[in-house]
Design an enzyme around this catalytic site. Structure first.
Site, mmCIF file in Angstrom:
data_model
loop_
_atom_site.group_PDB
_atom_site.id
_atom_site.type_symbol
_atom_site.label_atom_id
_atom_site.label_comp_id
_atom_site.label_asym_id
_atom_site.label_seq_id
_atom_site.Cartn_x
_atom_site.Cartn_y
_atom_site.Cartn_z
ATOM 1 N N LYS A 1 23.422 64.221 79.777
ATOM 2 C CA LYS A 1 23.066 63.030 78.974
ATOM 3 C C LYS A 1 23.865 61.815 79.463
ATOM 4 C CE LYS A 1 20.025 64.788 76.171
ATOM 5 N NZ LYS A 1 18.615 64.502 76.434
ATOM 6 N N SER B 1 22.094 61.159 73.417
ATOM 7 C CA SER B 1 22.623 61.910 72.277
ATOM 8 C C SER B 1 24.002 61.419 71.896
ATOM 9 C CB SER B 1 22.699 63.381 72.698
ATOM 10 O OG SER B 1 23.556 64.107 71.872
ATOM 11 N N TYR C 1 25.261 70.434 79.496
ATOM 12 C CA TYR C 1 24.168 69.742 78.806
ATOM 13 C C TYR C 1 24.585 68.317 78.445
ATOM 14 C CZ TYR C 1 21.824 67.965 74.676
ATOM 15 O OH TYR C 1 21.215 67.127 73.768
HETATM 16 N N1 UFG Z 1 26.523 75.212 62.101
HETATM 17 C C1 UFG Z 1 26.894 76.297 61.312
HETATM 18 N N2 UFG Z 1 26.147 77.437 61.396
HETATM 19 C C2 UFG Z 1 25.072 77.542 62.225
HETATM 20 C C3 UFG Z 1 24.706 76.423 63.021
HETATM 21 C C4 UFG Z 1 25.467 75.283 62.938
HETATM 22 O O1 UFG Z 1 27.867 76.240 60.553
HETATM 23 O O2 UFG Z 1 24.447 78.611 62.270
HETATM 24 C C5 UFG Z 1 27.320 73.983 62.005
HETATM 25 C C6 UFG Z 1 27.971 73.621 63.323
HETATM 26 O O3 UFG Z 1 29.194 74.307 63.470
HETATM 27 C C7 UFG Z 1 28.121 72.123 63.175
HETATM 28 C C8 UFG Z 1 26.914 71.716 62.313
HETATM 29 O O4 UFG Z 1 26.476 72.907 61.690
HETATM 30 O O5 UFG Z 1 29.283 71.832 62.486
HETATM 31 C C9 UFG Z 1 25.774 71.127 63.106
HETATM 32 O O6 UFG Z 1 25.458 72.019 64.157
HETATM 33 P P1 UFG Z 1 24.127 71.890 65.036
HETATM 34 O O7 UFG Z 1 24.176 72.963 66.079
HETATM 35 O O8 UFG Z 1 22.944 71.822 64.165
HETATM 36 O O9 UFG Z 1 24.299 70.457 65.666
HETATM 37 P P2 UFG Z 1 25.474 69.897 66.605
HETATM 38 O O10 UFG Z 1 26.066 68.757 65.849
HETATM 39 O O11 UFG Z 1 26.374 70.927 67.113
HETATM 40 O O12 UFG Z 1 24.603 69.510 67.843
HETATM 41 C C10 UFG Z 1 23.975 68.305 67.953
HETATM 42 C C11 UFG Z 1 22.718 68.450 68.819
HETATM 43 C C12 UFG Z 1 23.085 68.805 70.228
HETATM 44 C C13 UFG Z 1 24.151 67.876 70.744
HETATM 45 C C14 UFG Z 1 25.329 67.884 69.808
HETATM 46 C C15 UFG Z 1 26.419 66.987 70.279
HETATM 47 O O13 UFG Z 1 21.871 69.438 68.285
HETATM 48 O O14 UFG Z 1 21.930 68.685 71.022
HETATM 49 O O15 UFG Z 1 24.908 67.468 68.529
HETATM 50 O O16 UFG Z 1 27.235 66.495 69.299
HETATM 51 F F1 UFG Z 1 24.586 68.243 71.954
#
Ligand code: UFG
Length: 341
Positions: A155, A126, A151
């Site tokens: 990775k 990831s 988590y």
């Molecule tokens: N977000 C919101 N509201 C929500 C959900 C997410 O504003 O209800 C925002 C988050 O703050 C972030 C963006 O949308 O800025 C993306 O969030 P996600 O949770 O969809 O994805 P992430 O980038 O946080 O997570 C991804 C993978 C994880 C991994 C992570 C590491 O899903 O498995 O990247 O960077 F660990």
């Protein structure tokens, strides 16, 4: 002769899409899953899409070393793609030992047996391994940063374990690490997609559930980031594009075309999109409203990260091709399919 690929965690979101693409490319696939974080919906969907009613399914836990050995004894496996792992960042902070035990043990069992059998291993890593990068976009040479969650740590650790095992195997074991950015969307058939349990952690399932009325309002976590519109930026990659990258990687391993015994590739589009831009694009392309409001930043979030996918584009010959509109349409079609609409 047809080659056989074992897909651990093959009934999950990424695993099911990868299985479809592998079968489409002429591989035989063995799906293995313990259904700890998914049900049979996607497995059944894969059978429908591919017309393979006889798709082998092994219900098993990869932490069970004897079961893993038995599996490799039952089938002649040419390559294994390892997805079977826990993946909720927040849960991993609360239950670190459960995460370390499950994610490390299962991978060690796969590696030990794969090495014995001389089988290639593809590990689903990831972009989390880059942490908060000093500069974007990130290439594979961008230094990894200490993980911010157990988590994420699993990775990074599994990457190191695979590298060390390959190095020590004298050519017996070959590996590829694919670093995924933010996989979203669903298969165009709307027969497989993301099926989060309970309240979704990830952005797109939260958007689709809000649009359909399952959730009242989307919280956009933070609008004071140092980005053009104040919301975080990500590299959202279509799940089918991401799945296709696995076909390229597996073929490269099986056909002996790797340039190094352990290779690493970013799997992203190279296109940054902000959370706000994504929400706006979703509303526009699907003609639906997503009630939303700004909320405080979420702990552990990275400000901005996107891939430089040049290495995968040039060395593997793979490139993301689907537009964000196609991807967001597919995500919405899947949510509607689930709702029976
Ligand atoms: N977000 C919101 N509201 C929500 C959900 C997410 O504003 O209800 C925002 C988050 O703050 C972030 C963006 O949308 O800025 C993306 O969030 P996600 O949770 O969809 O994805 P992430 O980038 O946080 O997570 C991804 C993978 C994880 C991994 C992570 C590491 O899903 O498995 O990247 O960077 F660990």
């Amino acid at each position: 002769m047809k080659k056989t690929v074992l897909v651990s965690g093959g009934a999950g979101f990424i695993g099911s899409h990868v299985t479809v693409e592998l079968i489409g490319a002429g591989y035989d696939v063995v799906v293995a899953d313990n259904f700890s974080n998914c049900d049979r919906t996607c497995y059944e969907g894969v059978k429908k899409i591919t017309g393979r009613q006889d798709l082998p399914l092994e219900v098993m836990d990869f932490c069970d070393a004897a079961a893993v050995k038995a599996l490799f004894g039952k089938y002649k496996i040419d390559a294994v793609i390892h997805f079977a792992a826990f993946k909720a960042v927040g849960e991993s902070v609360e239950k670190p030992l459960m995460y370390y035990k499950n994610n490390l043990m299962s991978f060690l069992n796969v590696l030990e047996t794969a090495q014995e059998k001389g089988c290639n291993v593809l590990f689903s890593s990831s972009a989390t391994v880059y942490g908060e990068p000093d500069a974007v976009p990130v290439t594979e040479a961008t230094p990894r940063k200490p993980a911010t969650s157990p988590y994420g740590n699993t990775k990074t650790m599994c990457e190191d374990i695979l590298r060390d095992a390959v190095k020590a195997s004298n050519g017996k074991l070959k590996g590829i690490l694919l670093r995924y950015f933010n996989p979203i969307g669903a298969h165009p058939s709307a027969l497989i997609g993301e099926l989060p349990r309970g309240v979704p952690n990830n952005l797109v399932p939260f958007i689709t559930q809000t649009a359909i009325g399952k959730r009242e309002c989307l919280n956009i976590f933070g609008n004071d980031y140092p980005t053009p519109d104040g919301t975080c930026q990500r590299d959202f990659i279509d799940i089918v594009d991401l799945a296709r990258a696995h076909v390229y990687a597996v073929t490269r391993m099986i056909e002996g075309k790797m340039l190094e015994p352990c290779e690493v590739f970013n799997v992203g589009t190279g296109r940054p999109l902000s959370v706000m831009e994504l929400v706006n694009a979703f509303e526009k392309v699907n003609g639906v409203k997503v009630p939303h409001k700004f909320a405080p930043r979420r702990a552990g979030d990275i400000t901005a990260i996107w891939a430089d996918p040049t290495k995968a584009n040039t060395q593997m010959g793979w490139k993301a091709t689907r537009t964000i509109e196609e991807t967001l349409k597919a995500a919405w079609a899947w949510e509607c399919h689930l709702a029976g609409k």
